[in-house]
Design an enzyme around this catalytic site. Structure first.
Site, PDB file in Angstrom:
ATOM      1  N   ASP A   1       0.821  -1.203   0.000  1.00  0.00           N
ATOM      2  CA  ASP A   1       0.000   0.000   0.000  1.00  0.00           C
ATOM      3  C   ASP A   1       0.864   1.265   0.000  1.00  0.00           C
ATOM      4  O   ASP A   1       1.846   1.347   0.735  1.00  0.00           O
ATOM      5  CB  ASP A   1      -0.865  -0.029   1.272  1.00  0.00           C
ATOM      6  CG  ASP A   1      -1.911   1.041   1.293  1.00  0.00           C
ATOM      7  OD1 ASP A   1      -2.834   0.971   0.466  1.00  0.00           O
ATOM      8  OD2 ASP A   1      -1.814   1.958   2.134  1.00  0.00           O
TER       9      ASP A   1
ATOM     10  N   GLU B   1      13.891 -14.775   2.069  1.00  0.00           N
ATOM     11  CA  GLU B   1      14.237 -15.779   3.091  1.00  0.00           C
ATOM     12  C   GLU B   1      13.341 -17.011   2.942  1.00  0.00           C
ATOM     13  O   GLU B   1      13.672 -18.099   3.370  1.00  0.00           O
ATOM     14  CB  GLU B   1      14.005 -15.218   4.509  1.00  0.00           C
ATOM     15  CG  GLU B   1      14.955 -14.115   4.906  1.00  0.00           C
ATOM     16  CD  GLU B   1      14.453 -13.406   6.181  1.00  0.00           C
ATOM     17  OE1 GLU B   1      13.582 -13.938   6.893  1.00  0.00           O
ATOM     18  OE2 GLU B   1      14.951 -12.281   6.431  1.00  0.00           O
TER      19      GLU B   1
END
Ligand code: GLC
Length: 553
Positions: A194, A246
């Protein structure tokens, strides 16, 4: 293909008039039938709902009206079971002012969270003038809000109840990254980010220069040199990418970041780094189009230039913030159909907002009754008669009314006796999923067909794009080819799909330059005859090129 679900208005499973996560689970098959690959859910996290979820008070919890953490997990799993990927909405530029972090930060200048938001002393006598000239996203007012508790100003780029996090503070950054990991561990495939262009403001708080700018789909009075798209925001994109990476090898492939950022294609491109930034950024220019071949040719050429393969442009015709497409084309379904063809056949990632697939229209509402905080704040001081004449005025409630599933009372969105949180569009009996299902020529069947062809034809889902030069005898016709060099019938012959859109209000005859077979037409009077294509006014066609007899210049 990404499908945006606005959970509050998608489907209500418990009859309280508000959509919820179980409602989304119950309707996943609609998305599978449509040909959706990924769903993006607007926020359903804990929130006082002053901006309907874009004001979060706990990143790692679900607002009770939408469900629980278990329902969120069930949704991720149910989507995955159907082969759908799931993106959540990450709102990290700001939180709600009800977030416990802000409550603490506001309490004093010395508490451990005092530096978690952007606080400054004011200017002038007693510091009662805002620290600098930064404007809120609405432009009209200062982005700074006075806090009597701290006797200081805090920055709120969007609305006053959405204080901006201080993402330069390593503790804040880590807290946000932990929230990201929280959802990644639960299997989320990515995030829509956003108002990401604002995450890092100028650390020296320099004034923005005055100067009207028309930039993509946004018009501004002040330049945003020191608040938007700063080098530090680009650097932050890379840090966030490292966090999602990750999880890259832990099943499900790459986790994807899609930025809501505004600017020229050159600026937006910077967020992708060298493959180490965001993977995708929304391209909003189609939201403010001119219905002409030239406009789309120019935009597509610019995006092809700035986002060449393997980068992917992300095209948008609708979302929960902007007018419905059918209203922007003045109710002309033929035009909306041609734009659907463009959206689904261009190279890159098409996005669809819930209801776009059935051509849902804006539900007209009185601005004075708006729930949308932007409509309320922006128009509160303008007389209604004047407001009605402001172009592009929008009460976002009008595009957030309940999804129209069928012709029952409340359109199948909630129980027939419930009161939906926003009124259902009065024309829902004529325009809903059930009445369009299986009906040849309906908008729903057009989207289904386009998305099926797109997934079946390698040229459409992974091929390159080549724009045909302007044909002087048909300047209002736009043609491009999608070419897949990796496959194709016969030795070395690439699969080619050609798309032609006639924007004119008169018919056009086109030489496709070879033998073609019709795949999709927006109008039954599109014909291929005698090696030529006949396109009625405002129509589009997708053809398979079986054999080339001439090449384009
Ligand atoms: C984005 C959202 C919009 C929200 C705003 C503040 O523009 O799309 O709905 O109000 O950010 O978070």
């Amino acid at each position: 293909m990404i499908y945006q679900v606005y959970p509050r208005s998608f489907a209500d499973s418990d009859g309280d008039g508000l959509g919820d996560l179980q409602g989304v689970i119950d309707h996943l098959d609609h998305l599978v039938d449509l040909g959706v690959g990924t769903i993006w859910l607007s926020p359903f996290f804990a929130s006082p709902q002053e901006d309907y979820g874009y004001d979060i008070s706990d990143y790692c919890d679900v607002a009770p009206e939408y469900g629980t953490l278990e329902t969120a997990q069930a949704l991720i799993d149910a989507a995955h079971d159907r082969g759908l990927k799931v993106m959540f909405d990450l709102v990290i530029n700001h939180t709600s002012d009800q977030h416990p972090w802000f409550a603490r930060s506001r309490a004093s200048r010395s508490n451990p969270k005092s530096d978690w938001y952007i606080w400054r002393d004011g200017r002038g006598r007693g510091g009662r003038r805002p620290p600098n000239n930064w404007r809120s996203a609405m432009e009209v007012k200062s982005a700074w809000q006075w806090s009597a508790d701290r006797q200081q100003w805090y920055l709120a780029t969007f609305l006053p109840f959405q204080p901006d996090l201080n993402l330069r503070n390593p503790e804040v950054k880590e807290a946000v990254f932990e929230a990201v990991r929280f959802w990644l561990r639960r299997g989320v495939d990515g995030f829509r980010l956003d108002i990401f262009g604002y995450v890092m403001k100028d650390p020296e708080f320099r004034d923005n220069p005055f100067g009207p700018v028309v930039d993509g789909s946004q018009t501004r009075i002040w330049q945003r040199t020191f608040t938007e798209n700063t080098d530090d925001s680009i650097a932050f994109a890379k840090e966030l990418r490292a966090v999602v990476d990750e999880f890259a090898d832990q099943g499900g492939g790459d986790r994807v970041l899609l930025g809501e950022v505004f600017g020229t294609p050159e600026t937006l491109r910077r967020y992708l780094g060298d493959g180490d930034g965001l993977q995708l950024v929304f391209l909003f220019d189609f939201l403010a189009y001119t219905y002409s071949a030239e406009f789309f040719r120019d935009r597509i050429a610019a995006y092809e230039r700035e986002f060449p393969p393997p980068l992917q442009p992300t095209y948008v015709l609708e979302n929960h913030d902007r007018s419905r497409l059918i209203d922007r084309v003045g109710g002309d379904e033929a035009r909306a159909r041609t734009l659907a063809v463009l959206l689904c056949t261009l190279r890159g990632v098409p996005t669809i907002y819930q209801g776009q697939e059935i051509a849902m229209a804006n539900t007209p509402m009185r601005l004075r009754e708006a729930r949308d905080p932007i409509a309320r704040s922006f128009f509160s001081w303008v007389p209604e008669a004047v407001v009605q004449r402001v172009p592009e005025r929008l009460n976002r409630d009008e595009v957030r009314t309940p999804m129209q599933w069928n012709s029952e009372p409340n359109a199948g969105f909630t129980s027939p006796v419930a009161v939906a949180w926003l009124p259902v569009h009065p024309g829902y009996r004529d325009r809903n999923v059930a009445v369009q299902d299986g009906v040849e020529g309906s908008m729903l069947e057009l989207y289904r067909l386009l998305l099926r062809i797109r997934s079946e034809r390698p040229s459409l889902h992974r091929g390159s794009l080549r724009l045909r030069p302007v044909d002087p005898s048909n300047p209002e016709v736009l043609t491009y080819e999608r070419i897949d060099h990796l496959t194709g019938a016969g030795a070395g012959s690439p699969e080619v799909t050609m798309i032609t859109v006639n924007f004119a209000s008169s018919a056009a005859w086109i030489e496709p330059g070879g033998r073609v077979e019709l795949l999709v037409a927006t109008d039954p009077s599109v014909v291929v005859t005698g090696g030529r294509l006949h396109l009625p006014p405002c129509s589009a066609v997708v053809v398979a090129v079986m054999e080339r007899t001439s090449t384009w210049p």
